[in-house]
Design an enzyme around this catalytic site. Structure first.
Site, mmCIF file in Angstrom:
data_model
loop_
_atom_site.group_PDB
_atom_site.id
_atom_site.type_symbol
_atom_site.label_atom_id
_atom_site.label_comp_id
_atom_site.label_asym_id
_atom_site.label_seq_id
_atom_site.Cartn_x
_atom_site.Cartn_y
_atom_site.Cartn_z
ATOM 1 N N ASP A 195 1.934 -2.964 -19.868
ATOM 2 C CA ASP A 195 3.042 -2.088 -20.261
ATOM 3 C C ASP A 195 3.725 -2.634 -21.519
ATOM 4 O O ASP A 195 3.608 -3.816 -21.850
ATOM 5 C CB ASP A 195 4.071 -1.991 -19.129
ATOM 6 C CG ASP A 195 3.509 -1.296 -17.907
ATOM 7 O OD1 ASP A 195 2.518 -0.549 -18.052
ATOM 8 O OD2 ASP A 195 4.057 -1.506 -16.813
HETATM 9 N N1 URA Z 1 1.486 -3.853 -13.509
HETATM 10 C C1 URA Z 1 2.562 -3.269 -14.094
HETATM 11 O O1 URA Z 1 3.400 -2.649 -13.445
HETATM 12 N N2 URA Z 1 2.687 -3.394 -15.441
HETATM 13 C C2 URA Z 1 1.808 -4.080 -16.196
HETATM 14 O O2 URA Z 1 1.976 -4.171 -17.400
HETATM 15 C C3 URA Z 1 0.700 -4.679 -15.550
HETATM 16 C C4 URA Z 1 0.569 -4.547 -14.198
#
Ligand code: URA
Length: 230
Positions: free
Chosen positions: A102
């Site tokens: 993310d």
């Molecule tokens: N899980 C999440 O919620 N975000 C990420 O970036 C990676 C795994």
């Protein structure tokens, strides 16, 4: 693709000619004579018949990057900087990301042009752990580990997550190991307990650990040994 299919896809050979070429040991892949029609030819393979090069093969490339906050795991984005913007490499359009993070998640990102290799890393069937350090708004309760181990139902995908391992590091911090990479998976797992993830950092994907000498935004090529471990 099998070498016999690769050759018979070329306009100059029919299937019978391909069988003969292989039997007569006139075909080589990466400098080694090949007679088995099942032998695998990849985008990175150099294929010759009677010494004439039919596919030059591209170089396989593998990088690890320490993703900083505030960039997207995409090859292009109209608004935000991308992880590929951090790479000073030629032909970036041929590269892809093995397992996205993310916008505000930090840590290990692997970038390559080798689709088979990245699939091995990211497919849940290979069961390679992805390890995250998680910091949450509320304290992490003792019941979390059992629930994560049993798996959580994700209604949107209509699936139950595979068993995950949680190790507490402090009241609000933990190390979580999961073998899938569902959309926002870690945040949704903690969301089950109405506990917001306020910092998330990926430390490891399968055998590959983020090199701690890389500052956020820095990257390096993988070593031959690291590439082989996947
Ligand atoms: N899980 C999440 O919620 N975000 C990420 O970036 C990676 C795994």
């Amino acid at each position: 693709m099998r070498v016999d299919r690769f050759l018979s896809n070329l306009p100059r050979f029919n299937r019978k000619q391909v069988r003969l070429l292989l039997v007569e040991r006139r075909v080589s892949v990466d400098g080694v004579t090949v007679s088995d029609p099942h032998h695998e030819v990849r985008a990175f393979s150099r294929v010759c018949v009677d010494g004439e090069m039919l596919q030059a093969g591209t170089q396989a490339r593998y990088f690890m990057l320490h993703k900083p906050q505030g960039c997207v795991s995409a090859t292009s984005d109209p608004q935000h900087p991308t992880v590929l913007d951090l790479l000073d490499e030629p032909d970036k359009h041929t590269l892809h990301i093995a397992g996205r993070l993310d916008y505000n998640t930090t840590g290990l990102i692997l970038i390559t042009n080798d689709g088979q290799w990245s699939r091995r890393l990211t497919q849940p069937s290979t069961k390679l752990p992805k390890v995250y350090r998680v910091e949450t708004e509320q304290p992490i309760g003792p019941e979390y580990a059992e629930t994560f181990k049993a798996g959580l139902y994700f209604a949107f995908e209509d699936l139950t997550t595979q068993p995950a391992e949680l190790a507490l590091l402090g009241p609000n911090t933990a190390r979580l190991s999961i073998i899938e990479g569902r959309y926002h998976q870690v945040k949704r797992m903690f969301g089950h307990f109405d506990n917001k993830v306020i910092a998330l950092h990926r430390e490891r994907m399968g055998p590959l650990q983020l090199d701690t000498s890389l500052a956020p935004g820095e990257y390096r090529a993988l070593t031959d040994d690291e590439i082989r471990q996947v």
